[in-house]
Write a protein that holds these residues in place. Sequence first.
Motif, PDB file in Angstrom:
ATOM      1  N   LEU A 121       0.827  -1.212   0.000  1.00  0.00           N
ATOM      2  CA  LEU A 121       0.000   0.000   0.000  1.00  0.00           C
ATOM      3  C   LEU A 121       0.862   1.263   0.000  1.00  0.00           C
ATOM      4  CD1 LEU A 121      -2.878  -0.934   2.492  1.00  0.00           C
ATOM      5  CD2 LEU A 121      -2.991  -0.786   0.004  1.00  0.00           C
TER       6      LEU A 121
ATOM      7  N   SER B  67       1.221   4.008  -2.984  1.00  0.00           N
ATOM      8  CA  SER B  67       0.942   5.409  -2.668  1.00  0.00           C
ATOM      9  C   SER B  67       2.052   6.310  -3.198  1.00  0.00           C
ATOM     10  CB  SER B  67       0.808   5.603  -1.152  1.00  0.00           C
ATOM     11  OG  SER B  67      -0.244   4.841  -0.640  1.00  0.00           O
TER      12      SER B  67
ATOM     13  N   LEU C 166      -4.955   9.042  -0.163  1.00  0.00           N
ATOM     14  CA  LEU C 166      -6.316   8.721   0.265  1.00  0.00           C
ATOM     15  C   LEU C 166      -6.982   7.762  -0.730  1.00  0.00           C
ATOM     16  CD1 LEU C 166      -8.023   9.725   2.696  1.00  0.00           C
ATOM     17  CD2 LEU C 166      -9.053  11.392   1.158  1.00  0.00           C
TER      18      LEU C 166
ATOM     19  N   GLY D  63      -5.859   4.156  -0.328  1.00  0.00           N
ATOM     20  CA  GLY D  63      -6.540   3.524   0.797  1.00  0.00           C
ATOM     21  C   GLY D  63      -7.966   3.139   0.475  1.00  0.00           C
TER      22      GLY D  63
ATOM     23  N   GLY E 290      -9.770  -0.638   0.217  1.00  0.00           N
ATOM     24  CA  GLY E 290     -10.799  -0.891   1.217  1.00  0.00           C
ATOM     25  C   GLY E 290     -11.820  -1.922   0.807  1.00  0.00           C
TER      26      GLY E 290
ATOM     27  N   ALA F  58      -7.038   3.709  13.999  1.00  0.00           N
ATOM     28  CA  ALA F  58      -6.916   4.812  13.037  1.00  0.00           C
ATOM     29  C   ALA F  58      -6.626   6.132  13.746  1.00  0.00           C
ATOM     30  CB  ALA F  58      -8.195   4.918  12.215  1.00  0.00           C
TER      31      ALA F  58
ATOM     32  N   VAL G 171      -3.575   6.710   3.895  1.00  0.00           N
ATOM     33  CA  VAL G 171      -3.934   5.365   3.438  1.00  0.00           C
ATOM     34  C   VAL G 171      -4.847   4.692   4.462  1.00  0.00           C
ATOM     35  CG1 VAL G 171      -3.050   3.041   2.997  1.00  0.00           C
ATOM     36  CG2 VAL G 171      -1.926   5.012   1.964  1.00  0.00           C
ATOM     37  N   VAL G 172      -4.501   4.793   5.748  1.00  0.00           N
ATOM     38  CA  VAL G 172      -5.328   4.198   6.806  1.00  0.00           C
ATOM     39  C   VAL G 172      -6.702   4.857   6.851  1.00  0.00           C
ATOM     40  CG1 VAL G 172      -5.571   3.960   9.313  1.00  0.00           C
ATOM     41  CG2 VAL G 172      -3.392   3.441   8.220  1.00  0.00           C
TER      42      VAL G 172
ATOM     43  N   GLY H 135      -8.183   6.245   4.367  1.00  0.00           N
ATOM     44  CA  GLY H 135      -8.901   5.787   3.185  1.00  0.00           C
ATOM     45  C   GLY H 135      -9.512   4.412   3.368  1.00  0.00           C
ATOM     46  N   LEU H 136      -8.828   3.547   4.138  1.00  0.00           N
ATOM     47  CA  LEU H 136      -9.361   2.209   4.402  1.00  0.00           C
ATOM     48  C   LEU H 136     -10.662   2.264   5.199  1.00  0.00           C
ATOM     49  CD1 LEU H 136      -6.093   0.274   5.349  1.00  0.00           C
ATOM     50  CD2 LEU H 136      -7.508  -0.120   3.331  1.00  0.00           C
TER      51      LEU H 136
END
Length: 577
Positions: free
Chosen positions: A14, A18, A37, A40, A44, A59, A284-285, A287-288
Motif C-alpha cells: 500500500l 501510494s 487517500l 486507501g 478498502g 486509526a 492510506v489508513v 482511506g481504508l
Amino acid sequence: MDGINSLFLLGGLLLFLSVISTTLSARLGLPLLLMFLGVGMLAGEQGVGGIEFDNFFTATLIGQLALAVILLDGGLRTKLESFRIGLKPASILASWGVVATVGLLGVFATIYMGVDWRLGLLMAAIVGSTDAGAVFSLLRNSGVRLNERVQATLEIESGANDPMAIFLVTALIALTMNPEDAGVISFILMLLQQLGFGLAAGYFGGKVLARLVHRLNLAEGLYALMIVSGGLLVFAFTNLIGGSGFLAVYLAGILVGNQHSHATEHVLRVMDGLAWLAQAVMFVVLGLLVTPTRLWEHGLDALAIAAFLMLVARPLAVVSGLWKFHYNPRELAYISWVGLRGAVPITLAMMPLMMGVPNARLLFDVAFAVVILSLLIQGATIPVVAHWLKVAVPPKPEPADSREIWLAENESVPLTAYKVIADSDAEGMHPDEVGSDLPSQPGRCFALIRNHKRKDLAADTRLQADDVAWYMVSADDAEPLAKRFAETGNTARMNLDFFGEFVVNPSSLAGDLAAAYGLQLDEEERELTLRGLFKKRFEGNIPVEGDRIEIGGFELTVKETDKDGSMKWIGLKCPHA
C-alpha cells in the motif's frame, strides 16, 4: 509468522503504491494527499483490495502520531522571521477565526440538514479549522512563491488552530452527551489549560531539545531520531497533563529548527522523509475506513456544507478577524480560499464515534467527503488562484542543492550547487569567472558535473546548459550567484513586468521622486523616505516583497528585503501610454 509477513506485505504494498501514484498526481494536477487517500479507498472493502477495516481506535492512534510528526516537521521549517510578520493575524484566525467559522457553518448545517443544533455545531467544529499537514504539504509543493505575509499567516494559523478545534469538539460532545454537567466556566478553563500547558510544555521541551542538539556529539543518523522521539515525548506529556500536544510539538519544532548547528541540515533531510511517510500512512489508513457508497449517499450534504464553508463561513471569519491588520482584498480572498481541510477533521470526526454520540457515523461520512472536496477544489487550485489574485511573487533564483561541512561546533563551510539554465548569463562562461565579482568575496568553483559525471576544470572550460557547478560561497552571495545561473531573458522580462523598469533606493525622499516625474504628493508625504511612505500607506503593517503603492499612475513595488525585514530595493514601474 505467515500472518505477520502477510501484514508486512500488505502494508509495504500500500505504501509503495501510494508513493508511485504521486507521479500520476503531478500529471493530473491533483494534491499528493488525495492520491494517498485514493490508494486507501481502492484497497478498502468496496475497492479492488476488499480489505475490511473499521478499527477507529487504531486509526485515531495512527492519525495522532502522524500529525505530531507532521507538525514537528512543519515547526522545524518555520522561520522565526515569519512570526514578525504573521503571528498576530494568525493568532486571531486560530482563535476567533475558528469560532466564527464554526458558528456560521453550525447554523447553516443545522438548518440545511434538519438536525439538532448541537449536532449541527459539532459538524461545523469538526471541519471548521484548517489542517496543518495539508497546508504545509500543498503550499510548499505547489510550485508558487507566495507573498511572505500571506504564506506566514497561513502556515502559523494552521499550526496553531488545533487547540481551538479540539476544545470546541470536546465541549460540544460533552454538551450533547451530558448537558447537565456542561458549564461555560469549565469550558473556558479547559481552553486556557490547553493553550497554557501547550505553550509552556512546547517552549521548555523545545529549549531542552535545542540545547541537546547543540551539546551532544552523536552519530549523524541519531540526531533526527532524538528530535523525533523528543518531539513525541513533548506531545504525549502535554496531552497527559491536559494541554494541547499539537501546539506543543509545533512550538518545540520551531525552537529546534531555528538553531543553526551541525545537526540541523541532516535532521531536515531525514525529517522530510519521515513527514512524507507519516502523511502517506495516515491517509492510506483513513482511506481504508471509508465506505464509498456511504460517501455517495451523503455527497449532496457534504457538497452544500463544503460550498458554504469555502464561499461564506471561512471568508466572513477571515475578513472579520483580519480587518484591522489592513490586508488588501486580494490577500484576504486568498487566505479565505486556502482554508484547507485534511486529516485533522477526519481524526476529530472519530471522537464522537468512539464516545457513542448519536448520529456520529453521519458526522464522519460528511466530514470525510468535505475533506475530499477541499483537497480536490481548493488544494488543486492553489497556484492558479495565487496568480489570479496576484499574491504570488516572481520565483527567486535558488541553489539547486546545498551542503555544509562543519569544521567545529559553530563553524561551517557552505557548499552550494547551481544548475546552468539555457540562455542564462552563466552559459558560455568559465566557472570561476561567474563568481569572480560577488559582493562579499570571489566564489571559486571546486567541482563541475556534466552528464552526471565530474569534469576536470581547465582554462578553456565553458559552462553548458544543464551543467551543475559547485561553489564555496557565503550565504550573502548565494542568491546573487544563483541569478547568474538561472536568470534568462524570459525571467528578466517577468521581473520587469512585476517590479518595473527601474530600481530605487528606499532611503530616497518621496519628494525627490515626485519632483523628478511631476507627481502629486501632499507636503507630509514629500518629507518621507520611500521606506517611510510605504509604512504610512500600509498603516503600520510591515511591507514585504511584492507589496506596492501607487503615486500618480507610477507603481512602487518592494523588490527585496533583508533578513530583518527592512526594504533593500524598490522597483519603479512607469505608466505606459
